[in-house]
Design a protein around this motif. Structure first.
Motif, mmCIF file in Angstrom:
data_model
loop_
_atom_site.group_PDB
_atom_site.id
_atom_site.type_symbol
_atom_site.label_atom_id
_atom_site.label_comp_id
_atom_site.label_asym_id
_atom_site.label_seq_id
_atom_site.Cartn_x
_atom_site.Cartn_y
_atom_site.Cartn_z
ATOM 1 N N LEU A 134 5.146 -4.100 -10.832
ATOM 2 C CA LEU A 134 3.997 -4.178 -9.935
ATOM 3 C C LEU A 134 2.697 -3.996 -10.701
ATOM 4 O O LEU A 134 2.625 -3.227 -11.660
ATOM 5 N N GLU A 135 1.691 -4.698 -10.247
ATOM 6 C CA GLU A 135 0.346 -4.545 -10.777
ATOM 7 C C GLU A 135 -0.431 -3.631 -9.841
ATOM 8 O O GLU A 135 -0.381 -3.807 -8.619
ATOM 9 N N ILE A 136 -1.135 -2.674 -10.396
ATOM 10 C CA ILE A 136 -1.978 -1.803 -9.580
ATOM 11 C C ILE A 136 -3.328 -2.488 -9.430
ATOM 12 O O ILE A 136 -4.093 -2.595 -10.387
ATOM 13 N N LEU A 137 -3.593 -2.970 -8.214
ATOM 14 C CA LEU A 137 -4.861 -3.642 -7.938
ATOM 15 C C LEU A 137 -5.983 -2.633 -7.785
ATOM 16 O O LEU A 137 -7.116 -2.887 -8.186
ATOM 17 N N SER A 138 -5.649 -1.482 -7.189
ATOM 18 C CA SER A 138 -6.629 -0.407 -7.055
ATOM 19 C C SER A 138 -5.903 0.885 -6.744
ATOM 20 O O SER A 138 -4.756 0.883 -6.306
ATOM 21 N N SER A 139 -6.593 1.985 -7.000
ATOM 22 C CA SER A 139 -6.096 3.303 -6.587
ATOM 23 C C SER A 139 -7.313 4.135 -6.214
ATOM 24 O O SER A 139 -8.365 4.016 -6.829
ATOM 25 N N LYS A 140 -7.138 4.937 -5.187
ATOM 26 C CA LYS A 140 -8.258 5.750 -4.703
ATOM 27 C C LYS A 140 -7.738 7.126 -4.324
ATOM 28 O O LYS A 140 -6.770 7.248 -3.564
ATOM 29 N N ARG A 168 2.332 9.399 -13.514
ATOM 30 C CA ARG A 168 3.759 9.066 -13.365
ATOM 31 C C ARG A 168 3.956 7.998 -12.293
ATOM 32 O O ARG A 168 4.784 7.115 -12.452
ATOM 33 N N TRP A 169 3.197 8.072 -11.170
ATOM 34 C CA TRP A 169 3.280 7.003 -10.169
ATOM 35 C C TRP A 169 2.929 5.669 -10.810
ATOM 36 O O TRP A 169 3.586 4.658 -10.562
ATOM 37 N N THR A 170 1.912 5.668 -11.654
ATOM 38 C CA THR A 170 1.497 4.441 -12.334
ATOM 39 C C THR A 170 2.658 3.873 -13.149
ATOM 40 O O THR A 170 2.940 2.675 -13.102
ATOM 41 N N GLU A 171 3.358 4.726 -13.874
ATOM 42 C CA GLU A 171 4.516 4.289 -14.658
ATOM 43 C C GLU A 171 5.619 3.734 -13.763
ATOM 44 O O GLU A 171 6.220 2.701 -14.080
ATOM 45 N N VAL A 172 5.907 4.423 -12.663
ATOM 46 C CA VAL A 172 6.958 3.971 -11.738
ATOM 47 C C VAL A 172 6.650 2.564 -11.240
ATOM 48 O O VAL A 172 7.524 1.686 -11.215
ATOM 49 N N PHE A 173 5.405 2.325 -10.851
ATOM 50 C CA PHE A 173 5.039 1.014 -10.312
ATOM 51 C C PHE A 173 5.064 -0.059 -11.401
ATOM 52 O O PHE A 173 5.520 -1.179 -11.164
ATOM 53 N N GLN A 174 4.601 0.276 -12.588
ATOM 54 C CA GLN A 174 4.624 -0.694 -13.681
ATOM 55 C C GLN A 174 6.061 -1.032 -14.079
ATOM 56 O O GLN A 174 6.377 -2.197 -14.334
ATOM 57 N N GLU A 175 6.940 -0.026 -14.106
ATOM 58 C CA GLU A 175 8.357 -0.263 -14.414
ATOM 59 C C GLU A 175 9.008 -1.167 -13.383
ATOM 60 O O GLU A 175 9.956 -1.884 -13.689
ATOM 61 N N ALA A 176 8.488 -1.152 -12.156
ATOM 62 C CA ALA A 176 9.027 -1.995 -11.084
ATOM 63 C C ALA A 176 8.409 -3.392 -11.080
ATOM 64 O O ALA A 176 8.692 -4.193 -10.191
ATOM 65 N N LEU A 198 0.863 -1.179 0.000
ATOM 66 C CA LEU A 198 0.000 0.000 0.000
ATOM 67 C C LEU A 198 0.896 1.224 0.000
ATOM 68 O O LEU A 198 1.798 1.335 0.838
ATOM 69 N N ILE A 199 0.658 2.124 -0.929
ATOM 70 C CA ILE A 199 1.442 3.353 -1.016
ATOM 71 C C ILE A 199 0.483 4.528 -0.987
ATOM 72 O O ILE A 199 -0.463 4.597 -1.778
ATOM 73 N N LEU A 200 0.731 5.435 -0.056
ATOM 74 C CA LEU A 200 -0.065 6.649 0.092
ATOM 75 C C LEU A 200 0.837 7.832 -0.223
ATOM 76 O O LEU A 200 1.924 7.953 0.342
ATOM 77 N N GLU A 201 0.399 8.672 -1.146
ATOM 78 C CA GLU A 201 1.207 9.810 -1.573
ATOM 79 C C GLU A 201 0.357 11.059 -1.731
ATOM 80 O O GLU A 201 -0.850 10.990 -1.944
ATOM 81 N N ASP A 202 1.029 12.212 -1.651
ATOM 82 C CA ASP A 202 0.389 13.502 -1.916
ATOM 83 C C ASP A 202 0.070 13.602 -3.404
ATOM 84 O O ASP A 202 0.815 13.101 -4.246
ATOM 85 N N LEU A 203 -1.019 14.293 -3.709
ATOM 86 C CA LEU A 203 -1.427 14.487 -5.089
ATOM 87 C C LEU A 203 -1.971 15.903 -5.261
ATOM 88 O O LEU A 203 -3.139 16.114 -5.565
ATOM 89 N N PRO A 204 -1.119 16.927 -5.076
ATOM 90 C CA PRO A 204 -1.605 18.310 -5.077
ATOM 91 C C PRO A 204 -2.256 18.751 -6.379
ATOM 92 O O PRO A 204 -3.124 19.626 -6.373
ATOM 93 N N PRO A 225 -4.932 16.781 -1.642
ATOM 94 C CA PRO A 225 -5.458 15.463 -1.994
ATOM 95 C C PRO A 225 -4.352 14.409 -1.892
ATOM 96 O O PRO A 225 -3.168 14.724 -2.034
ATOM 97 N N HIS A 226 -4.752 13.177 -1.661
ATOM 98 C CA HIS A 226 -3.809 12.057 -1.594
ATOM 99 C C HIS A 226 -4.286 10.969 -2.533
ATOM 100 O O HIS A 226 -5.428 10.975 -2.975
ATOM 101 N N ILE A 227 -3.405 10.021 -2.767
ATOM 102 C CA ILE A 227 -3.796 8.836 -3.530
ATOM 103 C C ILE A 227 -3.262 7.610 -2.816
ATOM 104 O O ILE A 227 -2.122 7.613 -2.316
ATOM 105 N N LEU A 228 -4.103 6.600 -2.736
ATOM 106 C CA LEU A 228 -3.720 5.326 -2.128
ATOM 107 C C LEU A 228 -3.684 4.276 -3.226
ATOM 108 O O LEU A 228 -4.687 4.044 -3.907
ATOM 109 N N PHE A 229 -2.517 3.670 -3.405
ATOM 110 C CA PHE A 229 -2.346 2.598 -4.371
ATOM 111 C C PHE A 229 -2.260 1.266 -3.629
ATOM 112 O O PHE A 229 -1.552 1.160 -2.617
ATOM 113 N N GLU A 230 -2.950 0.271 -4.134
ATOM 114 C CA GLU A 230 -2.804 -1.111 -3.665
ATOM 115 C C GLU A 230 -2.099 -1.857 -4.788
ATOM 116 O O GLU A 230 -2.585 -1.912 -5.923
#
Length: 122
Positions: free
Chosen positions: A96-102, A86-94, A41-47, A113-118
């Motif tokens: 990882l599959e993005i199961l969900s994002s909110k 860009r976060w999506t690209e970083v995770f895919q390059e690593a 689970l990754i939680l990040e700022d999304l201004p 705003p924030h974003i939570l990636f599973e």
């Protein structure tokens, strides 16, 4: 390397970590998270997701200023605050599959705003 066995954990939570980590260190950190856990689970700022131009300015200002208590110059680290795409690209390059994002809406207490990636290993 983290001092844990492979798949020792169900979940690794990295809350507001990656924007403090330089780009070359992100892939090794994600690799270790994948090694020790079934999910991440990754939680990040999304201004940039703020609702109006004024709200975006405030969100970016708050995001920039929160680096100072960590002894980090915002000018050096603000480039680590990435948009969702860009976060999506970083995770895919690593690998990882993005199961969900909110997206988590801002509040009066914290107007960013924030974003939570599973994530999980592909």
């Amino acid at each position: 390397p983290w001092p844990f066995a492979d798949l020792q954990f169900d979940v690794v939570v990295l809350a507001f970590v990656f924007h403090h980590v330089d780009e070359p260190s992100r892939a090794p950190m994600l690799a270790e998270a994948q090694r020790v856990a079934h999910k991440i689970l990754i939680l990040e700022d999304l201004p940039d997701e703020a609702a109006s131009l004024e709200a975006k300015r405030l969100a970016w200002h708050v995001t920039e200023e929160h680096f100072r208590p960590f002894g980090q110059d915002p000018k050096d680290y603000i480039a680590g605050v990435l948009p969702k795409e860009r976060w999506t690209e970083v995770f895919q390059e690593a690998g990882l599959e993005i199961l969900s994002s909110k997206i988590i809406e801002p509040s009066l207490r914290y107007p960013v705003p924030h974003i939570l990636f599973e994530l999980a290993k592909k």
